[in-house]
Every structure is written in structure tokens, then in C-alpha cells.
Enzyme design. Structure first.
Site, short mmCIF file in Angstrom:
data_model
loop_
_atom_site.label_atom_id
_atom_site.label_comp_id
_atom_site.label_asym_id
_atom_site.label_seq_id
_atom_site.Cartn_x
_atom_site.Cartn_y
_atom_site.Cartn_z
NE ARG A 60 -0.16 1.36 3.19
CZ ARG A 60 1.41 2.30 3.76
NH1 ARG A 60 2.36 2.38 3.26
NH2 ARG A 60 0.78 3.56 3.59
NE ARG A 98 -6.26 1.45 -1.84
CZ ARG A 98 -5.61 1.51 -0.46
NH1 ARG A 98 -4.26 1.24 -0.41
NH2 ARG A 98 -6.08 2.15 0.87
CD GLN A 203 -2.56 3.03 7.24
OE1 GLN A 203 -3.01 2.99 8.00
NE2 GLN A 203 -2.94 2.70 6.00
CG ASP A 244 -3.61 8.61 -0.78
OD1 ASP A 244 -3.31 8.78 -0.03
OD2 ASP A 244 -3.23 7.27 -1.67
CE LYS A 255 -5.10 5.56 4.78
NZ LYS A 255 -6.56 5.05 3.89
C1 RUB Z 1 -2.06 5.06 2.60
C2 RUB Z 1 -2.20 7.18 2.30
C3 RUB Z 1 -0.90 7.73 2.61
C4 RUB Z 1 -0.43 8.21 1.37
C5 RUB Z 1 0.76 9.07 1.23
O1 RUB Z 1 -2.86 5.35 2.34
O2 RUB Z 1 -2.66 7.72 3.11
O3 RUB Z 1 -0.85 8.99 3.00
O4 RUB Z 1 -0.27 6.66 0.45
O5 RUB Z 1 1.84 8.50 1.09
P1 RUB Z 1 -2.91 3.48 2.23
P2 RUB Z 1 2.81 8.82 -0.56
O6 RUB Z 1 -2.66 2.88 3.31
O7 RUB Z 1 -4.12 2.88 1.95
O8 RUB Z 1 -2.27 2.94 1.08
O9 RUB Z 1 2.86 10.17 -1.09
O10 RUB Z 1 4.02 8.71 0.33
O11 RUB Z 1 2.64 7.39 -0.85
#
Ligand code: RUB
Length: 356
Positions: A60, A98, A203, A244, A255
Site C-alpha cells: 500500500r 484502489r 500504518q 494520494d 489518509k
Molecule cells: C496511504 C496513505 C499515505 C499516502 C501518501 O494510504 O494515505 O499517506 O499514500 O503517502 P493506504 P505517499 O495505506 O491506504 O495506501 O505520498 O508517500 O504515497
């Protein structure tokens, strides 16, 4: 050795913490559900198993699932002997896993562009070249955005981060938020990180704390609801989170819980930054209201590690992401520099700018 094997070897030689890599004719994934209690590697031979691993959070984080888009399609090409139809089916399947993190669909589209030649060995070669290009670029972005972001961090800063935006969510150095934090630490800035645990998958508690420990960065774990109090007590100087998807007006999807931290930050005058890359800015998406927020199974909220934590029949809701309006964001850290408001104009300029 093939180009791709060279790349994986180079990444390993640099001591990167890889979320996924190609080995032989399979993919290897660090099982992020099992961390930090065990460091287990899963082998994935089929695109359908990769889709399942993305859905069930074995892998993820927006950057890491973007990588899965590239290597998943390459896997489909290798295993089918270079059949375009099979690659296209794999693209459809992976895109459905996703919806919120835009890197996945963008990377898949880039790979499909490389699959436009004739079937067979040349298609496999083209896709290998493209996946190597994407992976090298993503890693380079981590180093660059880390540099730009670290310049914002002052000696002694106490930084709140949410969820996990680190190496295992990216290409192995520090992903987004943790590239900023790691780079600031490497430059000798004495920082302290507060990581919020991030219900229900934890996480922050499991993976961010694991990486911060590994990188030797001092940190303290908070539950998600504690950040407002800590800000009110002057315990937090900056918030840095990943992303994201960033809409073209600067609204941020990240998140769920991110917005709550941003509200606290605004109330208490704490600068709130998102670390991202130009690849995560979706110029086809005018605002945060146009971003599809993934809703996950409510049983992930009513239970923990398959143990029910609420009365039988309790209804729950699980929007996996939330939207932080651009007006609450102090700056968007990218590999091309830190973008400030007005975002609609300045993100467009960034789109045309070369890397600084
Ligand atoms: C992960 C999440 C992280 C983002 C951003 O969600 O929200 O904060 O991916 O991180 P999940 P990055 O665990 O549901 O995948 O910008 O480093 O990808």
C-alpha cells in the site's frame, strides 16, 4: 543481466528499503500487514494475486502501488510472451483495485503507451525499458523533494506526520513525507517526529515507527485524536504528510485523519505541508470534490486483526481518505520545489517547469 535486474541490484546496493521488486519471473513484496512483528517477503506470480495484494493492503501507499502498476504490467507481458491483450486485461484489473491514489492509474497508462508496438519480444523490451524509466524517476523524485522539503525544516523542529508516507510507500529512500524528514535528519537537523497511529490499519504505529527506528530518527507515537491537544500545548512545530492525489486547485486527498490534523494546525498556527511529486498532481481533477474517495469494508473498523472490537451488529463507516482544502495547506513540496498559493496558477507553472 537485464536492465531491470541491474536496476533492482542497484537499488539493493544503495541499501534502499524496497516495497516491491522483480526477481526471476516473479514479483517480491514486503508484506506490510505483517510489519513490524515480522519482515516477510511474499512471492507473486500472477497479476490477479498482485491485485489481491493491493486490495488487502499487503502492499500500500501511493508510490508503491504506482510501482505495482508498472511491474504488474511488465509481469503480464513477460508471462504471456508479450501479448498486448493480456497486458490490457492486467491494466483493467489493477486499475480497479484502489481508486484514490492517482499514481497507480497514471503509471498504468504510461506502461500501456509503451505496449503500443507489435506483440512479442519487442513489446516485452519496450515495457521493460518503460518500467525501468518509471522506477528510476520515482526514486530520483524522492531525493529531490527530500532536499526541497528539508530546507523548510528548522533545527529542533517537532514534526507531526500521519499514516505512512515513507520508503515502503514509495521507492525505498523515504517516499514523500519521510524523504523530507530523513533528509533533514541526514543534514544534521535535530528533529523529533510525532507519528499518529492511523486507525484502523495502524500504518503510522506499525510502518512509520518501523522506518523511523531504522533510520535512527527520534520519534513518539500518538493516537490519532491526540494531535489537537499536542498542538494546543505547543508541542508540534510543523505537519508534513504524503499525498494520494492533489487536485489542480491544490486540494489534497490523503489518509483519513489528515484533514483533522490540518484543522488543528490551522487553529494553532502550525504550518501544514504535503510532500508529493508532480506525478501525483491530477490536472484532470479540478478540485478535491472530484476525487473518488475509496470506501473500505466497515468490518475493518469494527474489528482489529480479525478480533471484533465492538458489539455484534454495530454499523461502521470507513472512508479510507479525506480531503484537505488547499486553503489549509502552507506549501506543496515537490521534486521541482515548494509550491505556494495561489495553487491553481502555481501548479500549472510547475507542470511546465523543468526540474530545479
Ligand atoms: C496511504 C496513505 C499515505 C499516502 C501518501 O494510504 O494515505 O499517506 O499514500 O503517502 P493506504 P505517499 O495505506 O491506504 O495506501 O505520498 O508517500 O504515497
Amino acid at each position: 543481466m537485464s536492465q531491470l535486474q541491474d536496476l533492482v541490484q542497484d537499488f539493493k546496493d544503495r541499501g534502499l528499503l524496497l516495497p516491491v521488486w522483480f526477481e526471476g519471473r516473479s514479483l517480491k513484496l514486503m508484506d506490510q500487514i505483517k510489519l513490524p512483528l515480522s519482515e516477510e517477503i511474499c512471492r507473486v506470480d500472477r497479476v490477479s494475486d498482485l491485485a489481491m495484494a493491493i486490495k488487502n493492503m499487503t502492499i500500500r501507499g501511493s508510490g508503491a502501488i504506482g510501482t505495482c502498476g508498472a511491474w504488474g504490467l511488465y509481469l503480464a507481458a513477460v508471462q504471456s510472451g508479450g501479448k498486448k491483450e493480456v497486458v490490457q486485461e492486467a491494466a483493467k484489473l489493477l486499475k480497479q483495485t484502489r481508486p484514490t491514489a492517482v499514481n497507480l492509474s497514471k503509471t498504468i497508462d504510461e506502461m500501456l503507451g509503451a505496449a503500443s508496438g507489435s506483440d512479442g519480444v519487442s513489446l516485452i523490451d519496450n515495457m521493460e525499458n518503460k518500467s525501468v524509466e518509471i522506477l528510476s524517476r520515482q526514486l530520483e523524485f524522492e531525493y529531490r523533494l527530500g532536499e526541497h522539503g528539508a530546507a523548510l525544516i528548522e533545527d529542533g523542529d517537532r514534526i507531526l506526520t500521519h499514516c505512512h508516507s515513507g520508503a515502503l510507500a514509495g521507492s525505498g529512500y523515504g517516499g514523500r513525507a519521510l524523504s523530507v524528514i530523513r533528509k533533514a535528519h541526514e543534514k544534521g537537523k535535530r528533529i523529533h517526529v510525532f507519528t499518529s497511529e492511523t486507525r484502523p490499519y495502524l500504518q503510522g504505529a506499525r510502518i512509520t515507527a518501523y522506518e523511523l527506528k531504522r533510520f535512527g530518527i527520534p520519534h513518539t507515537l500518538l493516537t490519532d485524536g491526540m494531535s489537537g491537544y499536542c498542538m494546543s500545548q505547543g508541542m508540534i512545530d510543523k505537519v508534513v504528510v504524503g499525498s494520494d492525489r492533489v487536485a489542480s486547485n491544490g486540494d489534497l486527498a490523503n489518509k483519513v485523519g489528515t484533514y483533522m490534523h490540518a484543522l488543528g494546525a490551522r487553529e494553532h498556527g502550525v504550518p501544514f505541508y504535503t510532500a508529493t511529486s508532480s506525478h501525483t498532481i491530477d490536472f484532470d481533477c479540478p478540485s478535491g470534490q472530484d476525487i473518488e474517495v475509496e470506501y473500505r469494508d466497515s468490518r475493518e473498523v469494527t474489528s482489529f486483526l480479525s478480533i471484533r472490537t465492538s458489539p455484534k451488529g454495530t454499523k461502521a463507516l470507513y472512508p479510507s481518505f479525506d480531503i484537505t482544502p488547499h486553503s489549509m495547506i502552507s506549501g506543496i513540496i515537490t521534486e521541482k520545489g515548494v509550491i505556494k498559493a495561489p495553487y491553481s496558477t502555481n501548479l500549472q507553472k510547475l507542470n511546465h517547469a523543468s526540474v530545479s
